[in-house]
Design a protein around this motif. Structure first.
Motif, PDB file in Angstrom:
ATOM      1  N   ASN A 114     -41.132  79.364-103.764  1.00  0.00           N
ATOM      2  CA  ASN A 114     -40.706  80.315-102.977  1.00  0.00           C
ATOM      3  C   ASN A 114     -40.891  81.294-104.755  1.00  0.00           C
ATOM      4  O   ASN A 114     -40.990  80.754-105.756  1.00  0.00           O
ATOM      5  N   LYS A 223     -25.948  70.557-100.051  1.00  0.00           N
ATOM      6  CA  LYS A 223     -25.654  69.986 -98.986  1.00  0.00           C
ATOM      7  C   LYS A 223     -27.050  69.381 -98.100  1.00  0.00           C
ATOM      8  O   LYS A 223     -27.699  69.597 -97.900  1.00  0.00           O
ATOM      9  N   TRP A 226     -29.949  70.956 -95.738  1.00  0.00           N
ATOM     10  CA  TRP A 226     -31.012  72.348 -96.908  1.00  0.00           C
ATOM     11  C   TRP A 226     -32.196  72.273 -96.782  1.00  0.00           C
ATOM     12  O   TRP A 226     -33.214  71.207 -97.272  1.00  0.00           O
ATOM     13  N   LYS A 227     -33.013  73.914 -96.996  1.00  0.00           N
ATOM     14  CA  LYS A 227     -34.397  73.386 -96.592  1.00  0.00           C
ATOM     15  C   LYS A 227     -35.237  74.282 -97.950  1.00  0.00           C
ATOM     16  O   LYS A 227     -34.276  74.686 -98.874  1.00  0.00           O
ATOM     17  N   THR A 230     -33.973  78.327-100.087  1.00  0.00           N
ATOM     18  CA  THR A 230     -32.890  77.638 -99.733  1.00  0.00           C
ATOM     19  C   THR A 230     -31.799  78.938-100.820  1.00  0.00           C
ATOM     20  O   THR A 230     -32.476  78.019-102.023  1.00  0.00           O
ATOM     21  N   LYS A 231     -31.126  79.788-100.883  1.00  0.00           N
ATOM     22  CA  LYS A 231     -30.543  80.695-102.596  1.00  0.00           C
ATOM     23  C   LYS A 231     -29.418  80.124-103.253  1.00  0.00           C
ATOM     24  O   LYS A 231     -28.391  80.217-101.697  1.00  0.00           O
ATOM     25  N   ILE A 232     -28.787  79.680-104.204  1.00  0.00           N
ATOM     26  CA  ILE A 232     -27.861  79.906-104.363  1.00  0.00           C
ATOM     27  C   ILE A 232     -27.204  80.923-105.321  1.00  0.00           C
ATOM     28  O   ILE A 232     -28.261  80.634-106.726  1.00  0.00           O
ATOM     29  N   VAL A 251     -33.884  78.736-106.462  1.00  0.00           N
ATOM     30  CA  VAL A 251     -34.226  78.968-105.411  1.00  0.00           C
ATOM     31  C   VAL A 251     -34.668  77.684-104.621  1.00  0.00           C
ATOM     32  O   VAL A 251     -35.370  76.719-106.170  1.00  0.00           O
ATOM     33  N   VAL A 252     -34.447  76.496-104.045  1.00  0.00           N
ATOM     34  CA  VAL A 252     -34.349  75.228-104.124  1.00  0.00           C
ATOM     35  C   VAL A 252     -36.749  75.261-103.304  1.00  0.00           C
ATOM     36  O   VAL A 252     -36.639  75.880-102.650  1.00  0.00           O
TER      37      VAL A 252
END
Length: 308
Positions: A114, A223, A226-227, A230-232, A251-252
């Motif tokens: 990403n 979690k 999650w793919k 995924t944004k935290i 961003v994962v």
């Protein structure tokens, strides 16, 4: 057809990191939106493409995947496949898929590149500004606490562009309201879930103009399921240089796996067979991400190369 990162930067496929950096610096200065006020839309797109190409090719692992599978593969695409057997997939998914081949061993899984905020990339290489402006170190730094790694590099863009001496560039002080940073996770971590701790060194400017660094550990609870992408978000945990504290967004990104490829909530694995096994049947052990071992077998039909 995906983007040609080498063509975007104007370098050959054997370009060294120094050559990539030199090409990026030249093109980023030329196409920065602040230098192209009369053609902002086109410049913005070009600037993003240049940053994306540099970020991908300057990373050894990303570059290796890109060279094999192109942009689609780097961003999470997978070689064609289908079908599947039950068991072992991601939470909520349909199970594990096995792709059989009589050729060489299958490639490992990958996914989830990403691209970062292009202003972050720019600030990392120009120290938070253009020529004539301040030096390096203009932003929060991160360290993976659990792994004891060294600093993950400057969180570019958090210090903005500043107002240095300059050479007639007339670049405005653009400071993004949020900054992004990749959070690399293994396939096992995304399957089982995990906790990641990252130490943030942020800077705060006082009313008197003094800059004070401070440290804080941010905890990300990954979690199960999650793919990549995924944004935290951590609100107001970034630098505050007098215009309000910035948000930090992780961003994962999914690390390549030596056995499995992820396809949504399913897992795929290539199984290499001898000609005798393909014709007469086989039974092979396979360890899933959960640690459970199963057997993959076939004795009812002839397996064709590429069969799923």
């Amino acid at each position: 057809m995906g983007k040609d990162y080498y063509a975007i930067l104007g370098v050959g496929k054997d370009a060294s990191n120094e050559e990539l950096k030199k090409a990026y610096r030249k093109l980023a200065l030329k196409w920065h939106p602040d230098r192209n006020k009369d053609n902002t839309e086109a410049a913005d797109k070009k600037f993003k493409d240049i940053s994306e190409a540099y970020e991908a090719l300057s990373d050894k692992d990303k570059r290796h995947i890109y060279d094999q599978y192109g942009e689609e593969g780097l961003k999470g695409g997978a070689p064609p496949g289908g079908g599947g057997f039950p068991g072992g997939g991601f939470p909520g998914g349909g199970g594990t898929t096995f792709s059989f081949s009589s050729g060489g061993p299958g490639s490992g899984g990958f996914g989830g590149f990403n691209p970062s905020n292009p202003e972050d990339i720019f600030a990392q290489l120009f120290g938070g500004g253009l020529s004539g402006m301040g030096g390096r170190g203009q932003g929060a730094q991160f360290m993976d606490v659990d792994n004891g790694m060294g600093g993950m590099g400057v969180m570019g863009g958090m210090g903005g562009f500043g107002h240095g001496g300059g050479h007639g560039n007339n670049i405005s002080a653009r400071r993004p309201q949020e900054v992004t940073r990749p959070l690399a996770c293994t396939l096992e971590e995304l399957y089982n879930g995990c906790t990641k701790k990252l130490k943030v060194t942020r800077r705060t400017r006082s009313a008197a103009g003094n800059i004070t660094p401070s440290e804080k550990v941010l905890q990300v609870n990954v979690k199960p399921g999650w793919k990549a992408g995924t944004k935290i978000r951590f609100n107001k945990e970034g630098d505050n240089m007098g215009h309000g504290a910035q948000d930090i967004v992780f961003v994962v990104e999914e690390k390549p796996h030596s056995v499995f490829k992820r396809d949504g909530d399913d897992l795929k694995v290539d199984v290499t067979l001898t000609l005798d096994e393909a014709l007469c049947g086989f039974k092979k052990p396979l360890q899933l991400l959960s640690g459970k071992s199963i057997f993959v077998s076939n004795s009812n039909s002839v397996v064709q190369p590429g069969q799923t």
